[in-house]
Design an enzyme around this catalytic site. Structure first.
Site, mmCIF file in Angstrom:
data_model
loop_
_atom_site.group_PDB
_atom_site.id
_atom_site.type_symbol
_atom_site.label_atom_id
_atom_site.label_comp_id
_atom_site.label_asym_id
_atom_site.label_seq_id
_atom_site.Cartn_x
_atom_site.Cartn_y
_atom_site.Cartn_z
ATOM 1 N N GLY A 49 0.806 -1.352 -0.091
ATOM 2 C CA GLY A 49 -0.062 -0.064 0.193
ATOM 3 C C GLY A 49 0.910 1.234 -0.044
ATOM 4 N N GLU A 50 0.224 2.452 -0.052
ATOM 5 C CA GLU A 50 0.874 3.910 -0.100
ATOM 6 C C GLU A 50 -0.005 4.624 0.367
ATOM 7 O OE1 GLU A 50 3.259 6.424 -3.586
ATOM 8 O OE2 GLU A 50 2.340 4.561 -4.232
ATOM 9 N N GLY A 51 0.790 5.869 1.038
ATOM 10 C CA GLY A 51 -0.433 6.748 1.471
ATOM 11 C C GLY A 51 0.802 7.947 1.879
ATOM 12 N N GLY A 52 0.187 9.041 2.545
ATOM 13 C CA GLY A 52 1.173 9.886 2.887
ATOM 14 C C GLY A 52 2.176 9.834 3.892
ATOM 15 N N MET A 53 1.918 8.664 4.767
ATOM 16 C CA MET A 53 3.010 8.207 5.780
ATOM 17 C C MET A 53 3.884 7.411 5.320
ATOM 18 S SD MET A 53 1.843 9.472 8.589
ATOM 19 C CE MET A 53 0.384 10.030 9.463
ATOM 20 N N GLY A 54 3.982 7.142 3.960
ATOM 21 C CA GLY A 54 5.004 6.117 3.184
ATOM 22 C C GLY A 54 4.398 5.266 2.304
ATOM 23 N N VAL B 294 4.351 0.845 2.008
ATOM 24 C CA VAL B 294 4.680 -0.437 2.795
ATOM 25 C C VAL B 294 4.831 -1.401 1.780
ATOM 26 C CG1 VAL B 294 3.445 -1.829 4.367
ATOM 27 C CG2 VAL B 294 2.851 0.816 4.362
ATOM 28 N N LYS C 5 7.889 -0.375 6.043
ATOM 29 C CA LYS C 5 7.450 0.900 5.694
ATOM 30 C C LYS C 5 8.464 1.923 5.355
ATOM 31 C CE LYS C 5 3.856 2.579 6.881
ATOM 32 N NZ LYS C 5 2.527 3.114 7.544
ATOM 33 N N ASP D 173 -3.492 9.945 14.711
ATOM 34 C CA ASP D 173 -3.740 9.605 13.394
ATOM 35 C C ASP D 173 -4.978 8.396 13.359
ATOM 36 O OD1 ASP D 173 -4.533 10.416 10.874
ATOM 37 O OD2 ASP D 173 -2.660 9.046 10.209
#
Length: 887
Positions: A16-21, A23, A38, A131
């Site tokens: 997966g991917e998001g603003g936190m990095g 994975v 991550k 969060d």
């Protein structure tokens, strides 16, 4: 990144991917386990101060060790990039599981309880998540919740802004695109840039819970700024306007979480968890009703957003409506998922003693290794490949027990002179620490240690100074101080072992040896300090002889195997006077169950034993004429051979037809036929009458062991003893007029005799004994003393008098009196068994033949003294099995 190796982590696939990095799923090549890797955004860790604050929080989170918080293994840098290596969870994030109409209420509640428990643990350690959102709540394939990304929100902050405008400006700039949606879960104080505490997570939790039961978020806008404005100024739409079948009590909990004023919310996640747990209990019992009168376990009927837009939607709604009507008519809830049994280990040799990690995702066990040389402690992740070896000492290591905090594994290391060292080793390997030395016995494999619920103590089986019976003691992990928990009654020569502490820490289950050398299951109440309250009570198991008890995850029942691995695994409830019931798992040789506290798993040992009867030709008394030859065999168990008086037949005990029954064959092993068909768990110790017309034996038909006699030409076996006593190991007097046997009628096992046709029994020995046998001239009778697998051989005048010890280290009661002396199987804890000969003239003992395998029960010599037969375990393999959906 795919295919690259970062430190010791081989990157396998993107998760997966998001603003936190981003994975990735990776494999730890050093520990051979899967991890989630991550990759942190470079711009977020460029500021050293922000990185320092993140590291500090991540380190604190990694120490939580809660079953519902994902474990952070390490933080590392490689090639200019920063990574977090953490526990890999096979499942999906909650945001991928919530359907448009919301989750079924019972499922939502169970997820919420676990998440609240994780928050409570973090808040107690002074950690605020910042969060919390469905994307940071993983749900495993077994339904276990794992909270992710503690501390990452703090990494995203630039500083504590001084004005609301600055905060909103920063948030708007940050959340556009890459982390869109995160603002929907912010608390009002977080949106205003105020100092945060645990109550901010409570608000976010309320948003998540609202979304779980309705399928929509309570605060929404056309842009992140308008969403923040809604959080600050608007009240959430009442839950029941969106989801009509949400119970009022749950709506109150959600509303309390979503209060704008932190003072009016739940002040701690622990209280929130209790409130949710009460709803779960009411739901499970059927007492929690929705406004429409349905059970909360049903998926609530929703108002569709597009009426009958899809055929699949129509089918689903029809099914829900039909289900609701069916349930309203009083039908029972849908059955639980079926248990699934799969192999967990299938290595060469023996694996035993499984123990689950607190989260139920790893199992510690003892294995003798591929070369079958020595037992060591290993750890294996459920669903992964090879295990991690924790110990390498040349001594035997066994009985691992995982600590409640998941950091350590206690185990026992076998020392010389029947002693064991209680050891502690980190769960990922490292320096060992010796906590204490305890006395061992023939029961030492029955899990001699267990953790207290708070992890401050170990309950161990030991023998106090000046005593000869095992009791249970509380061992302080920090200081090594030992305090007694149980005292064995004076009338019972055997001890207490196999402790198991209940999940709440307030009860101790254990085994207490019986006169037969078997076991009873006892339960003792404990204080919060793991001290005894009152006296233990024996559970009524209906004559079953348990081994290795383990508590169910809810603490309401005890699971156990049976001595000898007979008849599978069993469960007995602790309340309501319930009787033990077999667990629906097929197979024989099942033992040493372990139940996970989380995840609904059961592990157990499956034992494969092939015991056969071997024959050894004798060139002279005590001297072999050649190597042993297999005489009587099957793929199951043949033990306790006994030659007939004329030497033409051999009686033996075998479970080749199911239970252990008495069989008879020719002296060459041919033409075997089943003599008894009692259907009892055990029938054994057969002995021929001097005229060869009857066979006496013992059986636990009806629960207690008693002496029975069967005619060799057929007919139903008849009891000779009865009542609450334990009567075992019969023998005939030389004239056939008396039956001698072992009995606990005085509270200790002694040799008794009674008329062969039945009648009153008379005590023969005074210092203990059982398994009597007469010398050829009838002047002496021999017998054994002791417990478990190792006993001593004694002899006394037939007319009465004091006995004297002749030999030690017998294997149970495996001996036979011939004309020239006594043949017996001798065993040691760490060496091979051997057939020994005691010369009745000289009194000397000499070895006849060494066994290259494990001895089993029984020795017999032909009347002409030219052949000796004995039982040997030719194949002994054990594997660990895993049961998913255990309930």
């Amino acid at each position: 990144m795919l295919g690259r190796t970062v430190a010791q982590y081989e990157v396998l696939e993107k998760l997966g991917e998001g603003g936190m990095g981003v994975v990735y799923k990776a494999r730890d090549t050093r520990l051979n386990r899967f991890v989630a890797l991550k990759v942190l955004p470079p711009d977020k860790v460029a500021d050293p101060e922000r990185k320092r604050r993140f590291l500090q929080e991540a380190q604190a989170a990694s120490a939580l060790n809660h079953p519902n918080i994902v474990i952070i293994y390490e933080i590392l840098s490689d090639g200019g990039m920063d990574f977090i290596a953490m526990e890999y969870v096979a499942g999906k994030p909650l945001d991928q599981l919530i359907p448009r109409q919301g989750l079924p209420l019972n499922q939502a509640l169970k997820i919420a309880v676990q998440a609240a428990g994780a928050l409570a643990k973090a808040h107690a350690a002074g950690i605020v998540h910042r969060d919390l959102k469905p994307g940071n709540i993983m749900v495993s394939d077994e339904g276990q919740v794992k909270l992710l990304d503690f501390g990452l929100a703090k990494l995203m902050e630039r500083s504590d802004p001084g004005t609301t405008d600055a905060t909103l400006s920063h948030v708007a700039k940050t959340v556009e695109g890459t982390i869109a949606g995160t603002v929907s879960y912010m608390s009002p104080e977080q949106a205003e840039g105020k100092k945060l505490d645990a109550r901010s997570d409570i608000f976010a939790f309320g948003v998540v819970l609202y979304e779980m039961v309705t399928g929509v978020r309570p605060f929404q806008g056309d842009s992140p700024l308008s969403t923040l404005a809604a959080i600050l100024r608007e009240e959430a739409k009442p839950v029941r306007e969106t989801a009509r079948d949400v119970p009022g009590d749950l709506e109150k909990i959600i509303n309390r979480c979503l209060r704008k004023d932190p003072e009016r919310r739940f002040q701690g996640a622990a209280d929130l968890r209790v409130a949710l747990q009460e709803l779960v209990e009411e739901s499970d019992s059927g007492r929690l009703r929705t406004p429409s009168g349905l059970s909360a376990g049903l998926a609530p009927a929703r108002r569709p957003s597009r009426a009958w837009a899809w055929v699949a939607g129509a089918v689903a709604l029809a099914a829900i409506a039909a289900g609701a009507a069916w349930y309203a008519r009083g039908a029972k809830p849908a059955p639980e998922a079926a248990m699934q049994v799969v192999p967990f280990t299938t290595y060469p040799g023996r694996e035993t003693g499984p123990s689950f990690s607190p989260d139920g995702n790893q199992v510690a066990f003892a294995w003798e290794g591929e070369e079958k040389k020595n037992f060591d402690i290993y750890v294996k992740l459920v669903g992964s490949g090879r295990p991690l070896r924790l110990t390498t000492d040349p001594a035997m290591d066994f009985a691992p027990a995982w600590s409640p905090d998941g950091r350590s594994i206690a185990f026992v290391r076998l020392l010389a002179e029947e002693q064991g060292a209680v050891m502690l080793v980190p769960a990922l390997g490292g320096p060992e620490r010796r906590l204490a030395v305890i006395s061992m016995s023939g029961r030492f494999l029955m899990r001699p240690i267990a953790w207290s619920a708070d992890g401050r103590f170990l309950v161990v089986s030991d023998v106090a100074a000046g005593e000869n019976r095992q009791g249970l003691f509380r061992l302080a992990v920090d200081s090594g101080e030992m305090q007694r928990l149980t005292t064995v009654p004076a009338v019972n020569p055997f001890g207490d072992t196999a402790p198991a502490v209940s999940p709440d820490g307030r009860s101790l289950a254990f085994l207490r040896g019986t006169q037969r050398g078997e076991t009873s299951l006892e339960v003792l109440s404990l204080t919060a300090e793991t001290k005894p309250e009152g006296e233990p009570r024996e559970l009524d198991l209906g004559g079953l002889a348990p081994i290795a008890p383990a508590w169910s995850s809810d603490g309401r029942a005890i699971v156990f195997g049976l001595l000898g691995g007979r008849a599978g695994l069993w469960r007995v409830p602790l309340t309501g006077g319930g009787k033990p019931q077999p667990i629906a798992i097929a197979g024989e040789g099942l033992s040493y169950p372990a139940v996970s506290r989380q995840g609904g798993r059961l592990a157990y040992v499956r034992q494969i034993n092939d015991t056969n009867i071997w024959s050894l030709a004798l060139a002279a008394p005590g001297r072999a004429a050649g190597p042993p030859q297999k005489l009587i065999g099957s793929t199951l168990r043949e033990v306790a051979p006994a030659f007939s008086p004329d030497g033409k037949k051999i009686a033996f005990s075998s479970n080749r037809s199911g239970n252990l029954e008495i069989w008879v064959c020719d002296s060459d092993g041919r033409n075997a036929f089943q003599l008894t068909s009692l259907g009892a768990p055990t029938a054994g110790s057969p002995k021929w009458s001097p005229d060869g017309k009857q066979i006496a034996f013992d059986t636990n038909l009806g629960g207690s062991y008693h002496i029975y006699v069967a005619a060799t030409d057929g007919g139903r076996a008849q009891p000779r003893t009865s009542g609450a006593t334990t009567d075992i190991t019969p023998a005939w007097s030389p004239d056939g007029q008396w039956l001698y046997f072992g009995s606990n009628r005085t509270g200790r096992m002694e040799v008794w005799k009674m008329p062969a046709g039945g009648g009153a029994a008379v005590q023969v020995t005074q210092g203990g004994g059982f398994a009597p046998e007469f010398s050829a001239d009838g002047e002496l009778f021999y017998y054994v003393r002791g417990e478990g697998n190792t006993t001593t051989l004694w002899a006394a005048p037939a007319e009465g008098g004091d006995g004297r010890q002749l030999a030690a280290s017998l294997h149970r009661y495996s001996f036979w009196v011939a004309k020239s002396g006594v043949y017996f199987l001798s065993v040691t804890l760490d060496g091979p068994a051997s057939l020994q000969f005691l010369n009745s003239t000289t009194g000397k003992i000499n070895p006849v033949v060494a066994l290259d395998k494990t001895a089993d029960l029984g020795v017999s010599v032909s009347p002409d003294g030219k052949q000796v037969v004995f039982a040997e375990i030719d194949l002994q393999e054990t594997d660990l099995m895993l049961v998913e959906n255990f309930h």
